[in-house]
Design a protein around this motif. Structure first.
Motif, PDB file in Angstrom:
ATOM      1  N   TYR A  58       0.845  -1.197   0.000  1.00 18.04           N
ATOM      2  CA  TYR A  58       0.000   0.000   0.000  1.00 18.04           C
ATOM      3  C   TYR A  58       0.878   1.243   0.000  1.00 18.04           C
ATOM      4  CZ  TYR A  58      -3.803  -3.158   1.415  1.00 18.04           C
ATOM      5  OH  TYR A  58      -4.722  -4.166   1.486  1.00 18.04           O
ATOM      6  N   ASP A  59       0.431   2.268  -0.698  1.00 12.76           N
ATOM      7  CA  ASP A  59       1.156   3.529  -0.796  1.00 12.76           C
ATOM      8  C   ASP A  59       1.289   4.181   0.586  1.00 12.76           C
ATOM      9  OD1 ASP A  59       0.776   6.727  -1.223  1.00 12.76           O
ATOM     10  OD2 ASP A  59       2.054   5.841  -2.774  1.00 12.76           O
ATOM     11  N   SER A  60       2.512   4.480   1.006  1.00 11.80           N
ATOM     12  CA  SER A  60       2.772   5.024   2.337  1.00 11.80           C
ATOM     13  C   SER A  60       2.135   6.390   2.553  1.00 11.80           C
ATOM     14  CB  SER A  60       4.282   5.107   2.597  1.00 11.80           C
ATOM     15  OG  SER A  60       4.823   3.805   2.607  1.00 11.80           O
ATOM     16  N   ALA A 113      -0.637   7.173   5.380  1.00 14.06           N
ATOM     17  CA  ALA A 113      -0.446   8.260   6.355  1.00 14.06           C
ATOM     18  C   ALA A 113      -1.669   9.171   6.405  1.00 14.06           C
ATOM     19  CB  ALA A 113       0.809   9.057   6.022  1.00 14.06           C
ATOM     20  N   ASN A 114      -2.263   9.458   5.242  1.00 14.47           N
ATOM     21  CA  ASN A 114      -3.464  10.306   5.221  1.00 14.47           C
ATOM     22  C   ASN A 114      -4.626   9.647   5.965  1.00 14.47           C
ATOM     23  OD1 ASN A 114      -2.287  12.390   3.779  1.00 14.47           O
ATOM     24  ND2 ASN A 114      -2.856  11.526   1.806  1.00 14.47           N
ATOM     25  N   ILE A 115      -4.795   8.359   5.781  1.00 16.17           N
ATOM     26  CA  ILE A 115      -5.872   7.647   6.479  1.00 16.17           C
ATOM     27  C   ILE A 115      -5.583   7.575   7.972  1.00 16.17           C
ATOM     28  CG2 ILE A 115      -7.054   5.423   6.741  1.00 16.17           C
ATOM     29  CD1 ILE A 115      -7.774   6.942   4.149  1.00 16.17           C
ATOM     30  N   SER A 134      -5.551  10.454  14.345  1.00 14.51           N
ATOM     31  CA  SER A 134      -4.491  11.046  15.165  1.00 14.51           C
ATOM     32  C   SER A 134      -4.979  12.222  16.002  1.00 14.51           C
ATOM     33  CB  SER A 134      -3.327  11.492  14.268  1.00 14.51           C
ATOM     34  OG  SER A 134      -3.725  12.590  13.467  1.00 14.51           O
ATOM     35  N   SER A 135      -6.274  12.411  16.087  1.00 16.36           N
ATOM     36  CA  SER A 135      -6.850  13.506  16.852  1.00 16.36           C
ATOM     37  C   SER A 135      -7.832  12.938  17.868  1.00 16.36           C
ATOM     38  CB  SER A 135      -7.579  14.454  15.892  1.00 16.36           C
ATOM     39  OG  SER A 135      -8.557  15.208  16.553  1.00 16.36           O
ATOM     40  N   VAL A 136      -7.701  13.365  19.116  1.00 21.65           N
ATOM     41  CA  VAL A 136      -8.617  12.918  20.163  1.00 21.65           C
ATOM     42  C   VAL A 136     -10.053  13.279  19.781  1.00 21.65           C
ATOM     43  CG1 VAL A 136      -9.293  13.258  22.580  1.00 21.65           C
ATOM     44  CG2 VAL A 136      -6.877  13.059  21.969  1.00 21.65           C
ATOM     45  N   GLU A 137     -10.246  14.480  19.235  1.00 20.90           N
ATOM     46  CA  GLU A 137     -11.596  14.907  18.861  1.00 20.90           C
ATOM     47  C   GLU A 137     -12.190  14.011  17.774  1.00 20.90           C
ATOM     48  OE1 GLU A 137      -9.009  17.036  19.055  1.00 20.90           O
ATOM     49  OE2 GLU A 137      -9.601  18.636  20.446  1.00 20.90           O
ATOM     50  N   ARG A 138     -11.382  13.667  16.750  1.00 22.60           N
ATOM     51  CA  ARG A 138     -11.885  12.811  15.678  1.00 22.60           C
ATOM     52  C   ARG A 138     -12.184  11.403  16.187  1.00 22.60           C
ATOM     53  NH1 ARG A 138      -8.341  16.071  12.187  1.00 22.60           N
ATOM     54  NH2 ARG A 138      -6.646  14.582  12.376  1.00 22.60           N
ATOM     55  N   ILE A 139     -11.339  10.903  17.081  1.00 23.65           N
ATOM     56  CA  ILE A 139     -11.587   9.578  17.649  1.00 23.65           C
ATOM     57  C   ILE A 139     -12.883   9.591  18.452  1.00 23.65           C
ATOM     58  CG2 ILE A 139     -10.770   7.896  19.358  1.00 23.65           C
ATOM     59  CD1 ILE A 139      -7.926   8.433  18.240  1.00 23.65           C
ATOM     60  N   GLU A 140     -13.121  10.645  19.211  1.00 17.36           N
ATOM     61  CA  GLU A 140     -14.370  10.744  19.979  1.00 17.36           C
ATOM     62  C   GLU A 140     -15.585  10.804  19.043  1.00 17.36           C
ATOM     63  OE1 GLU A 140     -14.961  10.346  23.223  1.00 17.36           O
ATOM     64  OE2 GLU A 140     -12.827   9.917  23.443  1.00 17.36           O
ATOM     65  N   ILE A 141     -15.450  11.511  17.933  1.00 18.67           N
ATOM     66  CA  ILE A 141     -16.531  11.561  16.940  1.00 18.67           C
ATOM     67  C   ILE A 141     -16.793  10.158  16.393  1.00 18.67           C
ATOM     68  CG2 ILE A 141     -17.140  12.356  14.616  1.00 18.67           C
ATOM     69  CD1 ILE A 141     -15.640  15.004  15.343  1.00 18.67           C
ATOM     70  N   ILE A 142     -15.729   9.465  16.018  1.00 16.94           N
ATOM     71  CA  ILE A 142     -15.866   8.112  15.474  1.00 16.94           C
ATOM     72  C   ILE A 142     -16.525   7.193  16.497  1.00 16.94           C
ATOM     73  CG2 ILE A 142     -14.587   6.065  14.699  1.00 16.94           C
ATOM     74  CD1 ILE A 142     -12.500   8.098  13.517  1.00 16.94           C
ATOM     75  N   LYS A 143     -16.099   7.269  17.751  1.00 16.36           N
ATOM     76  CA  LYS A 143     -16.693   6.431  18.797  1.00 16.36           C
ATOM     77  C   LYS A 143     -18.194   6.676  18.922  1.00 16.36           C
ATOM     78  CE  LYS A 143     -12.909   5.694  22.069  1.00 16.36           C
ATOM     79  NZ  LYS A 143     -12.473   6.063  23.434  1.00 16.36           N
ATOM     80  N   GLN A 144     -18.592   7.946  18.902  1.00 14.99           N
ATOM     81  CA  GLN A 144     -20.021   8.258  19.003  1.00 14.99           C
ATOM     82  C   GLN A 144     -20.790   7.706  17.807  1.00 14.99           C
ATOM     83  OE1 GLN A 144     -21.685   9.508  21.649  1.00 14.99           O
ATOM     84  NE2 GLN A 144     -19.707   9.419  22.671  1.00 14.99           N
ATOM     85  N   LEU A 164     -15.428  16.801  11.115  1.00 17.24           N
ATOM     86  CA  LEU A 164     -16.364  15.999  10.313  1.00 17.24           C
ATOM     87  C   LEU A 164     -15.973  16.012   8.835  1.00 17.24           C
ATOM     88  CD1 LEU A 164     -19.770  16.977  11.960  1.00 17.24           C
ATOM     89  CD2 LEU A 164     -18.654  14.735  12.054  1.00 17.24           C
ATOM     90  N   SER A 165     -15.580  17.174   8.334  1.00 21.49           N
ATOM     91  CA  SER A 165     -15.227  17.247   6.909  1.00 21.49           C
ATOM     92  C   SER A 165     -13.967  16.440   6.613  1.00 21.49           C
ATOM     93  CB  SER A 165     -15.079  18.700   6.451  1.00 21.49           C
ATOM     94  OG  SER A 165     -13.981  19.314   7.072  1.00 21.49           O
ATOM     95  N   TYR A 166     -13.010  16.430   7.548  1.00 19.31           N
ATOM     96  CA  TYR A 166     -11.797  15.627   7.335  1.00 19.31           C
ATOM     97  C   TYR A 166     -12.144  14.136   7.317  1.00 19.31           C
ATOM     98  CZ  TYR A 166      -7.037  13.990   7.464  1.00 19.31           C
ATOM     99  OH  TYR A 166      -5.849  13.374   7.145  1.00 19.31           O
TER     100      TYR A 166
END
Length: 168
Positions: free
Chosen positions: A77-79, A83-85, A90-100, A127-129
């Motif tokens: 897979y392309d590195s 890394a983008n995925i 890599s953000s606490v806020e994004r992880i919390e969004i995903i968990k919800q 959300l947009s990211y």
């Protein structure tokens, strides 16, 4: 709700397709007569995962599984794309969004209140990211985990959990 009818209809269609192919939900990870969930049936260097997931509100459901991949294929897979995925996690806020969103679907306003975000700009930024990289999707202003990638997200969390706990 119109959305629940669509999800229910998609699940019905999925069952019909599996039936037409002579499979049921348990057969999704079988090739020929080999049960690929049994590690003894996998050749060395091959990797498989499978599962069934549905959110509490029933809006997002997924039967997921890997085509039997080799480690060599995974390492190709392309590195930069990896890394983008991985950056999405890599953000606490994004992880919390995903968990919800793994629990149930929400509007941006609902997520903002649940997670105590101070501004709409902050929630929409995350959300947009997540939407851009495909982790989440939006339908009629309601955000949900992309069912197609639920298994991958579960594996990322499970792998991270094992690293946190140093479990073999």
């Amino acid at each position: 709700m119109e959305e629940n009818k669509i999800v229910t209809r998609l699940e019905e269609l999925e069952k019909r397709i599996l039936a037409l192919e002579g499979k049921d939900r348990e057969d999704v990870v079988k090739v020929g007569y080999k049960d690929l969930t049994d590690p003894k049936n996998l050749e060395n260097g091959r990797f498989i995962y499978a599962g069934n997931y549905k959110t509490k509100d029933g809006r997002t459901g997924s039967i997921f599984g890997s085509n039997v991949s080799t480690i060599d294929e995974i390492l190709q897979y392309d590195s930069t794309e990896l890394a983008n995925i991985i950056d999405a996690f890599s953000s606490v806020e994004r992880i919390e969004i995903i968990k919800q969103l793994m629990k149930q679907s929400y509007t941006a306003k609902d997520l903002m209140e649940i997670l105590n975000f101070s501004t709409t700009g902050k929630i929409y930024h995350h959300l947009s990211y997540l939407e851009k990289v495909g982790v989440i999707a939006k339908y009629n202003d309601i955000y949900h985990i992309s069912a197609k990638f639920m298994g991958s997200i579960i594996l990322i969390f499970e792998g991270a959990g094992k690293l946190i706990n140093r479990i073999n």
